[in-house]
Scaffold this motif. Structure first.
Motif, PDB file in Angstrom:
ATOM      1  N   ALA A   8       1.121   4.082  -2.952  1.00 43.80           N
ATOM      2  CA  ALA A   8       0.875   5.505  -2.736  1.00 43.80           C
ATOM      3  C   ALA A   8       2.011   6.353  -3.306  1.00 43.80           C
ATOM      4  O   ALA A   8       1.779   7.410  -3.907  1.00 43.80           O
TER       5      ALA A   8
ATOM      6  N   TRP B  85      -6.212   8.734  -4.947  1.00 43.36           N
ATOM      7  CA  TRP B  85      -6.726   8.014  -3.788  1.00 43.36           C
ATOM      8  C   TRP B  85      -6.242   6.578  -3.903  1.00 43.36           C
ATOM      9  O   TRP B  85      -6.647   5.845  -4.808  1.00 43.36           O
ATOM     10  N   THR B  86      -5.394   6.174  -2.985  1.00 38.13           N
ATOM     11  CA  THR B  86      -4.737   4.877  -3.060  1.00 38.13           C
ATOM     12  C   THR B  86      -5.518   3.820  -2.288  1.00 38.13           C
ATOM     13  O   THR B  86      -5.958   4.053  -1.169  1.00 38.13           O
ATOM     14  N   VAL B  87      -5.681   2.648  -2.904  1.00 36.31           N
ATOM     15  CA  VAL B  87      -6.262   1.492  -2.235  1.00 36.31           C
ATOM     16  C   VAL B  87      -5.293   0.332  -2.347  1.00 36.31           C
ATOM     17  O   VAL B  87      -4.450   0.286  -3.255  1.00 36.31           O
TER      18      VAL B  87
ATOM     19  N   THR C  96       0.824  -1.203   0.000  1.00 39.17           N
ATOM     20  CA  THR C  96       0.000   0.000   0.000  1.00 39.17           C
ATOM     21  C   THR C  96       0.863   1.260   0.000  1.00 39.17           C
ATOM     22  O   THR C  96       0.588   2.216  -0.741  1.00 39.17           O
TER      23      THR C  96
ATOM     24  N   THR D  61      -4.422   7.553   1.493  1.00 42.63           N
ATOM     25  CA  THR D  61      -5.060   6.254   1.737  1.00 42.63           C
ATOM     26  C   THR D  61      -6.278   6.395   2.650  1.00 42.63           C
ATOM     27  O   THR D  61      -6.919   5.388   2.965  1.00 42.63           O
TER      28      THR D  61
ATOM     29  N   PHE E 265      -1.468   9.440   5.286  1.00 39.76           N
ATOM     30  CA  PHE E 265      -1.826   8.144   5.856  1.00 39.76           C
ATOM     31  C   PHE E 265      -2.601   8.298   7.158  1.00 39.76           C
ATOM     32  O   PHE E 265      -2.751   7.326   7.899  1.00 39.76           O
TER      33      PHE E 265
END
Length: 359
Positions: free
Chosen positions: A163, A306-308, A159, A267, A244
């Motif tokens: 990012a 937008w990080t997943v 993750t 995230t 984060f």
């Protein structure tokens, strides 16, 4: 309830495989969403690996904040559409263990290999004595590394690395510029600091006072106690910012980007919560509005993402290259029967990573 078991466990697992051979496994599962008390130790059918899959006897399985949130019902609408919210629901992504069976076409791993990795969200997660995963989502364990630390590593590493990529950061684009990591003392933040430092970035870590020493040890050039220095007091010169920690601070972080910034990734975006509250269509519209509002505040030419969590081959390859050099997280182990206690550990933000020990 059993007491937590702390201290290292390492090496390949051993012991009877009678559970898997008889077609059953033990799992910490839920039959309904709710508090930690909904977790129950259950005997469930042990799946056989299909083509491209392996069956792993789990030695250690990490409990991350997303597991505690999913147990409470977070993102259940979207996960239900993905087939990842069926009851009984077994949570968990990260694992370390031993391959006990391989599916058709698997040549990269063999029975007996000690492995670790991360599984995408599903209804049959890693908080169990056995788990089936895609072979490409598992790596051989580096020699001499603790199994609990290995189980806690992949989800956060993949993750954090994602990012960094989402924010447009590369070693070539950085050229020693400053990057800000917000929420820097958590599992994602510390790995992001390490990765950014190895890429040549000048890392400013923003965290609570108790975690600042960990940020320095990971490679941060500058550390900022968020309780003493507000974000708006920091210079607006960062090539990239990573969030984060808190969606409420998203706009403040975007205002710290330099005019020629590379980008920003977070995230802690509200997409899944929006869908829970407003349904798929209403949640998508609310998300689009929020994303557009934030995107408009990013300097021209910079990325906004937008990080997943998504296990990608390139990031697994990166993890394989540097796993033995990464700082090992402190972990507290809990037997599978004490899964509720492990979830409370996460929710109360107690020191160390909570890890389940099924063996």
């Amino acid at each position: 309830m059993n007491a937590p078991m702390s201290g290292p466990t390492s090496g390949p697992i051993s012991g009877s495989m009678s559970g898997a051979m008889s077609g059953e496994m033990t799992a910490a599962a839920i039959g309904q969403f709710g508090p930690p008390s909904v977790l129950r130790l259950q005997r469930l059918p042990c799946p056989a690996p299909k083509a491209g899959e392996i069956l792993v006897r789990v030695q250690a399985a990490a409990v991350h904040p997303i597991d505690a949130r999913r147990r409470g019902g977070y993102a259940r609408r979207l996960f239900a559409l993905m087939g990842a919210a069926r009851m009984p629901l077994v949570l968990g992504n990260g694992f370390a263990g031993t391959v006990v069976a391989v599916g058709r076409g698997v040549t990269s791993l063999r029975v007996g290999d000690a492995v670790f990795g991360a599984k995408p969200p599903s209804s049959s997660g890693t908080h169990a004595s056995h788990v089936v995963v895609r072979a490409e989502h598992a790596l051989r364990q580096p020699a001499g590394m603790d199994a609990m630390a290995l189980a806690a590593l992949p989800y956060n590493f993949l993750t954090a690395a994602r990012a960094i990529t989402d924010a447009g950061i590369t070693a070539q684009s950085l050229q020693g510029r400053a990057v800000l990591v917000y929420g820097a003392s958590g599992g994602l933040g510390l790995l992001a600091i390490w990765l950014l430092h190895s890429m040549g970035a000048q890392v400013t870590a923003v965290a609570g006072g108790a975690g600042l020493d960990d940020c320095r040890a990971a490679g941060a050039t500058t550390v900022v106690d968020r309780h003493r220095q507000p974000l708006h007091a920091l210079p607006r010169h960062f090539a990239a910012t990573l969030n984060f920690a808190n969606w409420d601070d998203e706009a403040a972080l975007l205002h710290l980007l330099a005019p020629d910034a590379l980008g920003h990734a977070t995230t802690v975006h509200p997409m899944l919560g929006n869908i829970d509250r407003h349904g798929l269509l209403g949640g998508a519209l609310a998300t689009l509005r929020q994303r557009r509002r934030m995107r408009a505040q990013v300097p021209k030419g910079a990325r906004y993402a937008w990080t997943v969590f998504r296990p990608e081959p390139a990031l697994f390859a990166l993890l394989a290259q540097c796993a033995h050099r990464l700082p090992a997280p402190a972990c507290t182990g809990y037997p599978l029967s004490a899964a509720a206690q492990a979830h409370r550990h996460v929710e109360q933000r107690l020191p160390g990573r909570a890890v389940l020990l099924p063996a």
